[in-house]
Structure formats: structure tokens, C-alpha cells
Design an enzyme around this catalytic site. Structure first.
Site, PDB file in Angstrom:
ATOM      1  N   HIS A  95       0.853  -1.186   0.000  1.00 59.84           N
ATOM      2  CA  HIS A  95       0.000   0.000   0.000  1.00 59.84           C
ATOM      3  C   HIS A  95       0.886   1.231   0.000  1.00 59.84           C
ATOM      4  O   HIS A  95       1.950   1.221   0.622  1.00 59.84           O
ATOM      5  CB  HIS A  95      -0.907   0.007   1.242  1.00 59.84           C
ATOM      6  CG  HIS A  95      -2.061   0.933   1.112  1.00 59.84           C
ATOM      7  ND1 HIS A  95      -1.969   2.270   1.405  1.00 59.84           N
ATOM      8  CD2 HIS A  95      -3.331   0.721   0.688  1.00 59.84           C
ATOM      9  CE1 HIS A  95      -3.142   2.836   1.182  1.00 59.84           C
ATOM     10  NE2 HIS A  95      -3.981   1.920   0.737  1.00 59.84           N
TER      11      HIS A  95
ATOM     12  N   ASP B 189      -7.909  -5.421   0.064  1.00 65.03           N
ATOM     13  CA  ASP B 189      -8.377  -6.198  -1.090  1.00 65.03           C
ATOM     14  C   ASP B 189      -7.974  -7.660  -1.038  1.00 65.03           C
ATOM     15  O   ASP B 189      -8.459  -8.462  -1.831  1.00 65.03           O
ATOM     16  CB  ASP B 189      -7.846  -5.564  -2.377  1.00 65.03           C
ATOM     17  CG  ASP B 189      -8.533  -4.244  -2.633  1.00 65.03           C
ATOM     18  OD1 ASP B 189      -9.731  -4.164  -2.337  1.00 65.03           O
ATOM     19  OD2 ASP B 189      -7.875  -3.308  -3.084  1.00 65.03           O
TER      20      ASP B 189
HETATM   21  N1  CMC Z   1       4.053  -7.483  -4.958  1.00 63.24           N
HETATM   22  C1  CMC Z   1       5.388  -7.504  -5.156  1.00 63.24           C
HETATM   23  N2  CMC Z   1       6.174  -6.425  -5.018  1.00 63.24           N
HETATM   24  C2  CMC Z   1       5.597  -5.273  -4.674  1.00 63.24           C
HETATM   25  C3  CMC Z   1       4.206  -5.182  -4.453  1.00 63.24           C
HETATM   26  C4  CMC Z   1       3.429  -6.356  -4.599  1.00 63.24           C
HETATM   27  N3  CMC Z   1       2.108  -6.305  -4.418  1.00 63.24           N
HETATM   28  N4  CMC Z   1       3.893  -3.897  -4.126  1.00 63.24           N
HETATM   29  C5  CMC Z   1       5.037  -3.227  -4.133  1.00 63.24           C
HETATM   30  N5  CMC Z   1       6.083  -4.030  -4.464  1.00 63.24           N
HETATM   31  C6  CMC Z   1       7.503  -3.688  -4.514  1.00 63.24           C
HETATM   32  C7  CMC Z   1       7.832  -2.888  -5.761  1.00 63.24           C
HETATM   33  O1  CMC Z   1       8.204  -3.720  -6.830  1.00 63.24           O
HETATM   34  C8  CMC Z   1       8.965  -2.036  -5.266  1.00 63.24           C
HETATM   35  O2  CMC Z   1      10.123  -2.849  -5.201  1.00 63.24           O
HETATM   36  P1  CMC Z   1      11.589  -2.219  -5.522  1.00 63.24           P
HETATM   37  O3  CMC Z   1      11.807  -1.215  -4.433  1.00 63.24           O
HETATM   38  O4  CMC Z   1      12.513  -3.380  -5.470  1.00 63.24           O
HETATM   39  O5  CMC Z   1      11.483  -1.590  -6.876  1.00 63.24           O
HETATM   40  C9  CMC Z   1       8.575  -1.703  -3.818  1.00 63.24           C
HETATM   41  O6  CMC Z   1       7.752  -2.809  -3.414  1.00 63.24           O
HETATM   42  C10 CMC Z   1       7.798  -0.409  -3.658  1.00 63.24           C
HETATM   43  O7  CMC Z   1       6.693  -0.428  -4.565  1.00 63.24           O
HETATM   44  P2  CMC Z   1       6.029   0.849  -5.227  1.00 63.24           P
HETATM   45  O8  CMC Z   1       5.334   0.437  -6.485  1.00 63.24           O
HETATM   46  O9  CMC Z   1       7.034   1.938  -5.318  1.00 63.24           O
HETATM   47  O10 CMC Z   1       4.968   1.239  -4.128  1.00 63.24           O
HETATM   48  P3  CMC Z   1       3.744   2.217  -4.337  1.00 63.24           P
HETATM   49  O11 CMC Z   1       3.504   2.857  -3.032  1.00 63.24           O
HETATM   50  O12 CMC Z   1       3.959   3.102  -5.495  1.00 63.24           O
HETATM   51  O13 CMC Z   1       2.566   1.215  -4.728  1.00 63.24           O
HETATM   52  C11 CMC Z   1       0.676  -0.179  -4.632  1.00 63.24           C
HETATM   53  C12 CMC Z   1       1.522   0.844  -3.888  1.00 63.24           C
HETATM   54  C13 CMC Z   1      -0.586  -0.453  -3.798  1.00 63.24           C
HETATM   55  C14 CMC Z   1       0.238   0.377  -5.992  1.00 63.24           C
HETATM   56  C15 CMC Z   1       1.494  -1.489  -4.804  1.00 63.24           C
HETATM   57  O14 CMC Z   1       1.885  -1.996  -3.550  1.00 63.24           O
HETATM   58  C16 CMC Z   1       0.743  -2.540  -5.610  1.00 63.24           C
HETATM   59  O15 CMC Z   1       0.776  -2.515  -6.846  1.00 63.24           O
HETATM   60  N6  CMC Z   1       0.060  -3.507  -4.907  1.00 63.24           N
HETATM   61  C17 CMC Z   1      -0.756  -4.472  -5.597  1.00 63.24           C
HETATM   62  C18 CMC Z   1      -2.086  -3.833  -5.978  1.00 63.24           C
HETATM   63  C19 CMC Z   1      -3.003  -3.654  -4.788  1.00 63.24           C
HETATM   64  O16 CMC Z   1      -3.178  -4.562  -3.982  1.00 63.24           O
HETATM   65  N7  CMC Z   1      -3.630  -2.462  -4.717  1.00 63.24           N
HETATM   66  C20 CMC Z   1      -4.631  -2.178  -3.687  1.00 63.24           C
HETATM   67  C21 CMC Z   1      -4.274  -1.032  -2.820  1.00 63.24           C
HETATM   68  S1  CMC Z   1      -5.377  -0.936  -1.403  1.00 63.24           S
HETATM   69  C22 CMC Z   1      -6.889  -0.460  -2.045  1.00 63.24           C
HETATM   70  C23 CMC Z   1      -6.942   0.981  -2.433  1.00 63.24           C
HETATM   71  O17 CMC Z   1      -6.657   1.840  -1.597  1.00 63.24           O
HETATM   72  O18 CMC Z   1      -7.347   1.245  -3.583  1.00 63.24           O
END
Ligand code: CMC
Length: 457
Positions: A323, A381
Site C-alpha cells: 500500500h 483487497d
Molecule cells: N508485490 C510484489 N512487489 C511489490 C508489491 C506487490 N504487491 N507492491 C510493491 N512491491 C515492490 C515494488 O516492486 C517495489 O520494489 P523495488 O523497491 O525493489 O522496486 C517496492 O515494493 C515499492 O513499490 P512501489 O510500487 O514503489 O509502491 P507504491 O507505493 O507506489 O505502490 C501499490 C503501492 C498499492 C500500488 C502497490 O503496492 C501494488 O501494486 N500492490 C498491488 C495492488 C493492490 O493490492 N492495490 C490495492 C491497494 S489498497 C486499495 C486501495 O486503496 O485502492
């Protein structure tokens, strides 16, 4: 001598107080003092409102990870602690002791309602649940296989074409009517989108039922048979609505605020929020999480998917994990996990193999260094897809249910923004890295071949 210089000279205490309440910046030799604004909880913020005027620089923060886009009194999240408060009340207490309409009242008006206020609010919502009959003709223009979110973007936006008497955003009474209309009618529209996809007749709302029961009735009853709402499932539905009701300045709420900052009408703004929510990184994640659990299928395949999630060259992510704000267990996920168990037991699926896959996946990921180092925990989720499926909804409806519940949060934020006398249109700037000024080249002087970029995918 400026006012602050004067007080610093006469009162030495003012010097340290003032110094503590300012951020000092040195930009290529130019010194700047910036006010620090106090938060009641969470980080204070450095006020950069006049930063460009004073410094000639923009600040750069794509993804807004360090930017407070507005002042708000509605919802507070502490991502490190895993805390979520609506108007100061913890989400677990509201989910345990309250109900959705009470939560709506709290988010909109700032306090829990008294008995009289509650009765009045319930009546106001209940007696607005029907939609203009002409809307049903509008629905019939969609293909039967249209995604219900596509329908929702259109029909919620279209409310502005049907309710002209609540479009004046500068009239507090009209804002109030639009608010109540949306909270009352969005469930009716969501149920109509579902019925339309099934080819079943639309079911009219029933005002003798509570909010969640009425929604289940509109989704699952048919004119040919009696339908009795199961109170355990209705309570679970209501709790799911509470958990999704608001979440501070997330992508869809910020979209609603930005759309509203131009003076657009509230129905159009909420339609913009629904469009944003549809994306798989936001509201679409519950659908994606369930699809992922189905694809994994059995606990033996979990290591393969964990390895894929960790592989930088594989775009696969564990859906329902991680998240932007929570760097701890999402407090909503805990309540959702409990709700999943309650619903699955009630419908006789307590040994659902997907629940087993979800549990084991969670346990493995929570011990894995990759997830620990990045502070990736289950979010709401992760368990919501399993729960909604057990309630009887197809995956295509999951994000619609999220939109239904979040409508109140969007409107609460929209109202807060519109009522703020200092409101201005939202207009971010950019770090421009494109070509510098150049002169137009006539066709005859551009060569004869295809440009290097022409064959891009
Ligand atoms: N699985 C594997 N790796 C992950 C995941 C995941 N679900 N989420 C983040 N990472 C890794 C990412 O690859 C990165 O690694 P590195 O530092 O080595 O490059 C690191 O963790 C940080 O990720 P980020 O993309 O910079 O984090 P963010 O804050 O931009 O993204 C997120 C947050 C929710 C979009 C992401 O965690 C994600 O895509 N999760 C899966 C989708 C999901 O479950 N979304 C629902 C969010 S809750 C409901 C809502 O509020 O809408």
C-alpha cells in the site's frame, strides 16, 4: 523592519518559537523561510503555497508522496502504525459498533448523530432511493456485456442530466440535496448495472429495509420469487461498506477534488472518481486479488507465485499486498479477514480452498525478507474478493461495490473543498524536459523517409 523582525528583537522567546515554526531553505545562495503548519495528528507540513512566487522554483513530487494537497478534517491514516480514523473514531470501533449510514453521517457532518438526527438522515436517504424512470432507458443503450464500472461512470455522470435542481454548487441547500441523492441512488444504480448484465428485470428499492439489506434485495431478488435477506450477510455487506467509506486523499478522492475545483457539478465529480477507482492499482485490486488466488489454485503453487512477485523482470505483483500509505498491516484487512470467515461459514463454504490459499500465501509472504524489507502487508483487497464472491457477486461487480461505499467519502471531501472560502482551481505545474523553442519546418524541408519513431508499438 518587518513585523516578525520586531517581535524577535523585543521578545527573545519569540525568536526560538518562530525559528521552530519555520523551515529555512538555502537555494543556490538565496535564503527563504517557510511556515510550518501544525497538524492535529501526523506530520506537520511546510507551506509552499507562495514558493514559486518567492523563489522562482517549482517543487517536484510526482505521485505526491511528500505533498499534502489540501487541509482536511475528515480521515486520518498513520501508515506506520496501521491506524485509520474517521473524524477521530477508529475504523475497528465503527465496524464493530456502528453501521454504514451512521458512518456516512459522521463523515459528512463531523459528529456521530443523535437519535433524532439519525432518524431524520435515514428518512432523507430512504426516500431518495428510486431513480428517475427515464434512467432505465439510458441503461438499455449499453451492450449486455458492458463492464458494470463502464456503466457506473456513465450513469452517475448522467444524474446531472436528470436532477437539474441540485447542480448549483454555490447553494448549500442544493449541495445537501445532491449529497443525499447520491448516497441514496448509487446503490440503486449499482444494482441496476448488475441486473442488466444478467438480463434480469431491474428491482425497485424497498424503503422498509436497511441500506445494506435493500442493496442485497435489489441485486438478488427476482419478481417471480420471494427473497429473504440473510441478516448475517446484510451485516457483512454493511461492514464492507464502512471499511471502504473513506480513505483520505487517495487517487480517486483526489480526482474528485481536482474535478470539483473547477466548479464541476457533484455528479460529474463523483463520476470522475469512479473512473479513477476502476484502475487495478486502486479499486480494481480486489478483482485482481481474487483472480490471482484462483490462478494459484492450490497451496503447492504458492512458492512459484512468490518467486514471480519478487522477480524484477516479471511484472507480476502479489495483488492485495502493499500500500502507498500503510507500511504495516492495513487495519481494514484484519476486519475483512474476520468478515470473510463469517460469510463463508454462513454460506456453508468455510473450507473454501481459496481461503486456505490466501491464508498460506499471507503466512509465507509475511516471513519473506523481500516483503518484510519493503513493508508489504496484506491490504483490504486481499480478503475482500473472497468475501464478495461468497456473498454472491461476480468479480466484475467488486469495484462497483467499492465505488458505492466510497461515494460518501468522495462527497464529504467535495463538500469540504467547496465550503472552503480559499478554494482555487487545482492546477499543478511540471518539470518540462521537452524540446526548447524551435521554428516550424515546412514539409518540403523535412526529408522523404519515415521518421525513426514511426515504427514504435
Ligand atoms: N508485490 C510484489 N512487489 C511489490 C508489491 C506487490 N504487491 N507492491 C510493491 N512491491 C515492490 C515494488 O516492486 C517495489 O520494489 P523495488 O523497491 O525493489 O522496486 C517496492 O515494493 C515499492 O513499490 P512501489 O510500487 O514503489 O509502491 P507504491 O507505493 O507506489 O505502490 C501499490 C503501492 C498499492 C500500488 C502497490 O503496492 C501494488 O501494486 N500492490 C498491488 C495492488 C493492490 O493490492 N492495490 C490495492 C491497494 S489498497 C486499495 C486501495 O486503496 O485502492
Amino acid at each position: 523592519m518587518s513585523k516578525s523582525d520586531k517581535s524577535a528583537k523585543t521578545n527573545p522567546e519569540a525568536v526560538s518559537k518562530e525559528a521552530a515554526d519555520k523551515a529555512h531553505l538555502d537555494i543556490r545562495g538565496k535564503k527563504l523561510d517557510l511556515d510550518i503548519l501544525k497538524a492535529t495528528m501526523g506530520p506537520d507540513v511546510i507551506d509552499v503555497q507562495n514558493f514559486y512566487k518567492r523563489s522562482g522554483y517549482f517543487t517536484f513530487d510526482p505521485g505526491y508522496t511528500s505533498t499534502a494537497s489540501c487541509e482536511s478534517k475528515i480521515t486520518f491514516i498513520d501508515g506506520d502504525e496501521g491506524t485509520l480514523l474517521y473524524r477521530g473514531y477508529p475504523i475497528d470501533q465503527l465496524a464493530e459498533y456502528g453501521d454504514y449510514l451512521e458512518t456516512c453521517y459522521l463523515l459528512l457532518y463531523g459528529e456521530l448523530p443523535t437519535q433524532a438526527e439519525r432518524r431524520q438522515f435515514d428518512d432523507a436517504i430512504t426516500y431518495h432511493t428510486m431513480v428517475q424512470e427515464q434512467m432505465s432507458i439510458f441503461f438499455r443503450g449499453f451492450r449486455r456485456d458492458a463492464h458494470p464500472m463502464a456503466i457506473m461512470v456513465a450513469v452517475v455522470g448522467a444524474l446531472s442530466a436528470f436532477y437539474h435542481d441540485s447542480l448549483d454548487i454555490n447553494d448549500p441547500e442544493q449541495r445537501e440535496i445532491a449529497t443525499r441523492r447520491m448516497i441514496a441512488k448509487v446503490p440503486t444504480l449499482a444494482a441496476m448495472a448488475y441486473k442488466y448484465s444478467l438480463g434480469q428485470p431491474f428491482v425497485y428499492p424497498r424503503n422498509d429495509l436497511d441500506y445494506a439489506s435493500n442493496f442485497l434485495h435489489m441485486c438478488f431478488s427476482v419478481p417471480a420469487e420471494d427473497y429473504k435477506v440473510n441478516p448475517v450477510l446484510a451485516r457483512a455487506m454493511d461492514r464492507i461498506f464502512i471499511l471502504h467509506a473513506d480513505h483520505e486523499q487517495n487517487a480517486s478522492t483526489s480526482t474528485v477534488r481536482l474535478a470539483g475545483s473547477s466548479g464541476a457539478n457533484p455528479f460529474a465529480c463523483v463520476a470522475a472518481g469512479i473512473a479513477c477507482l476502476w484502475g487495478p492499482a486502486h479499486g480494481g485490486a480486489n478483482e485482481a486479488a481474487l483472480n490471482m488466488l484462483e490462478e494459484i489454485g492450490t497451496p503447492e503453487r504458492i512458492p512459484e507465485f512468490i518467486a514471480r512477485a519478487k522477480d524484477r523482470n516479471d511484472p507480476f505483483r502479489l495483488m492485495g499486498f502493499g500500500h502507498r500509505v500503510y507500511k504495516n498491516y492495513d487495519p481494514r484487512a484484519k476486519i475483512m479477514q474476520r468478515t470473510a470467515h463469517e460469510v463463508l461459514s454462513e454460506v456453508g463454504h468455510k473450507d473454501d480452498p481459496l481461503l486456505q490459499v490466501a491464508h498460506e500465501l499471507e503466512q509465507i509472504a509475511l516471513k519473506d525478507d523481500y516483503f518484510l524489507e519493503r513493508k508489504l502487508y496484506p491490504n483490504i483487497d486481499f480478503y475482500s474478493g473472497i468475501t464478495l464472491r461468497a456473498l454472491g457477486f461476480p468479480t466484475s461487480m467488486f469495484t462497483v461495490l467499492f465505488a458505492l461505499a466510497r461515494t460518501v467519502g468522495w462527497i464529504a471531501h467535495w463538500r469540504e473543498m467547496i465550503a472552503d472560502p480559499t478554494r482555487r482551481i487545482g492546477r499543478p505545474r511540471q518539470l518540462y524536459t521537452g524540446p526548447v523553442r524551435r521554428s516550424y519546418v515546412p514539409m518540403s524541408k523535412r526529408g522523404t523517409g519515415l521518421g525513426a519513431d514511426y515504427h514504435r508499438d
